[in-house]
Motif scaffolding. Structure first.
Motif, short mmCIF file in Angstrom:
data_model
loop_
_atom_site.label_atom_id
_atom_site.label_comp_id
_atom_site.label_asym_id
_atom_site.label_seq_id
_atom_site.Cartn_x
_atom_site.Cartn_y
_atom_site.Cartn_z
N MET A 1 -18.16 21.38 -21.11
CA MET A 1 -18.11 20.29 -21.96
C MET A 1 -19.18 20.42 -23.14
O MET A 1 -19.97 20.58 -22.67
N PRO A 2 -18.45 19.89 -24.12
CA PRO A 2 -19.41 19.85 -25.28
C PRO A 2 -20.53 18.84 -25.11
O PRO A 2 -20.28 17.75 -24.49
N PRO A 3 -21.84 19.06 -25.74
CA PRO A 3 -22.87 17.99 -25.43
C PRO A 3 -22.58 16.76 -26.06
O PRO A 3 -23.18 15.71 -25.45
N ILE A 4 -21.65 16.75 -27.06
CA ILE A 4 -21.59 15.52 -27.79
C ILE A 4 -20.77 14.63 -26.84
O ILE A 4 -21.01 13.43 -26.72
N LEU A 5 -19.83 15.30 -26.18
CA LEU A 5 -18.85 14.57 -25.52
C LEU A 5 -19.53 14.02 -24.10
O LEU A 5 -19.70 12.78 -23.54
N VAL A 6 -20.73 14.78 -23.62
CA VAL A 6 -21.44 14.35 -22.50
C VAL A 6 -22.28 13.34 -22.83
O VAL A 6 -22.61 12.37 -22.15
N PHE A 7 -23.04 13.20 -24.02
CA PHE A 7 -23.69 12.28 -24.58
C PHE A 7 -23.00 11.04 -24.81
O PHE A 7 -23.28 10.01 -24.47
N ILE A 8 -21.61 11.13 -25.38
CA ILE A 8 -20.88 9.91 -25.56
C ILE A 8 -20.50 9.30 -24.21
O ILE A 8 -20.63 8.08 -24.06
N VAL A 9 -20.14 10.21 -23.35
CA VAL A 9 -19.88 9.61 -21.84
C VAL A 9 -21.06 8.95 -21.34
O VAL A 9 -21.02 7.83 -20.67
N ALA A 10 -22.15 9.62 -21.47
CA ALA A 10 -23.51 8.95 -20.82
C ALA A 10 -23.67 7.70 -21.36
O ALA A 10 -24.27 6.80 -20.95
N ALA A 11 -23.73 7.68 -22.74
CA ALA A 11 -24.12 6.44 -23.54
C ALA A 11 -23.09 5.44 -23.23
O ALA A 11 -23.31 4.35 -23.02
N PHE A 12 -21.61 5.76 -22.95
CA PHE A 12 -20.78 4.83 -22.64
C PHE A 12 -21.31 4.18 -21.13
O PHE A 12 -20.86 2.98 -21.08
N ILE A 13 -21.46 5.01 -20.24
CA ILE A 13 -21.82 4.72 -18.92
C ILE A 13 -23.00 3.81 -18.79
O ILE A 13 -23.25 2.82 -18.21
N SER A 14 -24.07 4.16 -19.82
CA SER A 14 -25.29 3.41 -19.74
C SER A 14 -25.07 2.09 -20.42
O SER A 14 -25.56 1.24 -20.03
N GLY A 15 -24.19 2.14 -21.37
CA GLY A 15 -23.72 0.72 -22.15
C GLY A 15 -23.20 -0.10 -21.02
O GLY A 15 -23.29 -1.54 -21.18
N LEU A 16 -22.23 0.33 -20.35
CA LEU A 16 -21.53 -0.43 -19.22
C LEU A 16 -22.73 -1.05 -18.25
O LEU A 16 -22.64 -2.16 -17.76
N GLY A 17 -23.61 -0.04 -17.75
CA GLY A 17 -24.50 -0.40 -17.02
C GLY A 17 -25.45 -1.67 -17.64
O GLY A 17 -25.84 -2.66 -17.15
N ILE A 18 -25.78 -1.32 -18.79
CA ILE A 18 -26.83 -2.41 -19.35
C ILE A 18 -25.88 -3.70 -19.62
O ILE A 18 -26.43 -4.92 -19.42
N GLY A 19 -24.67 -3.56 -20.21
CA GLY A 19 -23.74 -4.76 -20.31
C GLY A 19 -23.67 -5.57 -18.89
O GLY A 19 -23.66 -6.92 -18.75
N GLY A 20 -23.30 -4.75 -17.88
CA GLY A 20 -23.09 -5.33 -16.69
C GLY A 20 -24.34 -6.04 -16.06
O GLY A 20 -24.16 -7.46 -15.47
N PHE A 21 -25.37 -5.45 -16.33
CA PHE A 21 -26.81 -6.10 -15.97
C PHE A 21 -27.11 -7.26 -16.76
O PHE A 21 -27.44 -8.49 -16.27
N SER A 22 -26.86 -7.34 -18.11
CA SER A 22 -27.06 -8.51 -18.87
C SER A 22 -26.04 -9.56 -18.49
O SER A 22 -26.44 -10.92 -18.28
N VAL A 23 -24.83 -9.25 -18.28
CA VAL A 23 -23.88 -10.26 -17.86
C VAL A 23 -24.51 -11.09 -16.39
O VAL A 23 -24.25 -11.92 -16.05
N HIS A 24 -24.91 -10.15 -15.53
CA HIS A 24 -25.30 -10.39 -14.27
C HIS A 24 -26.53 -11.74 -14.46
O HIS A 24 -26.46 -12.50 -13.78
N LYS A 25 -27.50 -11.11 -15.37
CA LYS A 25 -28.70 -11.98 -15.46
C LYS A 25 -28.14 -13.39 -16.26
O LYS A 25 -28.57 -14.35 -15.82
N ILE A 26 -27.34 -13.16 -17.21
CA ILE A 26 -26.79 -14.31 -17.80
C ILE A 26 -26.14 -15.35 -16.72
O ILE A 26 -26.41 -16.70 -16.54
N ASP A 27 -25.28 -14.76 -16.10
CA ASP A 27 -24.38 -15.72 -14.99
C ASP A 27 -25.44 -16.12 -14.03
O ASP A 27 -25.40 -17.25 -13.47
N SER A 28 -26.22 -15.31 -13.81
CA SER A 28 -27.36 -15.66 -12.65
C SER A 28 -28.24 -16.99 -13.07
O SER A 28 -28.56 -17.90 -12.36
N ALA A 29 -28.59 -17.12 -14.28
CA ALA A 29 -29.20 -18.10 -15.00
C ALA A 29 -28.28 -19.29 -14.97
O ALA A 29 -28.92 -20.41 -14.60
N LYS A 30 -27.08 -19.25 -15.43
CA LYS A 30 -26.16 -20.31 -15.33
C LYS A 30 -26.17 -20.84 -13.95
O LYS A 30 -26.05 -22.19 -13.82
#
Length: 164
Positions: A1-30
């Motif tokens: 796999m090309p390194p750029i594709l791995v980087f994009i997949v890793a960034a996408f997965i980390s973005g989902l993780g950070i977004g999910g964590f942020s949504v969880h924190k916002i929902d938890s505060a509400k």
């Protein structure tokens, strides 16, 4: 796999993780804010409930006392009626407006004494006297009961009206 594709997949997965964590924190505060608001409402409702319960208990106590006073008043009235009835039992009633009957059309002289038969002619018969005394007793008893009922209704049927 090309390194750029791995980087994009890793960034996408980390973005989902950070977004999910942020949504969880916002929902938890509400959720925390809603729970806190519910706790405040619960404590206010509990204070209102205890206040209403204390007013109800006081009203019930006042109603019981008022009803006891009405009962005592009614009992006193009935006792006084019974006393009057007993005192009337030995008395024969007279009809002061009744014309005294006499066999002689000539009026008796002022100096002449009246015979026993003439003196009693204005008295009512024993049966009629008893009947009238009994009817007076019944009327007085009913009047006392009506007065007690009226007092009960005037006192809001034993229920005190809360002052606001």
């Amino acid at each position: 796999m090309p390194p750029i594709l791995v980087f994009i997949v890793a960034a996408f997965i980390s973005g989902l993780g950070i977004g999910g964590f942020s949504v969880h924190k916002i929902d938890s505060a509400k959720i925390d804010r809603i729970e806190l608001a519910l706790q405040v409402q619960k404590s206010e409702a509990q204070a209102l409930l205890s206040s209403a319960q204390s007013r109800i208990a006081e009203s019930e106590k006042n109603a019981i006392f008022a009803n006891q006073q009405l009962d005592k008043s009614h009992e006193t009235a009935i006792n006084s009626i019974n006393t009057l009835h007993d005192s009337f039992a030995a008395v024969r009633l007279r009809d002061p407006g009744r014309r005294q009957g006499s066999d002689c059309p000539v009026p008796a002289s002022a100096g002449a004494g009246k015979s026993k038969g003439e003196a009693d002619s204005a008295e009512l018969s024993t049966e009629l006297t008893g009947f009238l005394v009994d009817q007076a007793y019944r009327a007085d008893t009913i009047a006392a009961y009506a007065a007690a009922c009226y007092q009960f209704v005037e006192a809001n049927c034993g229920i005190s009206v809360p002052q606001q």
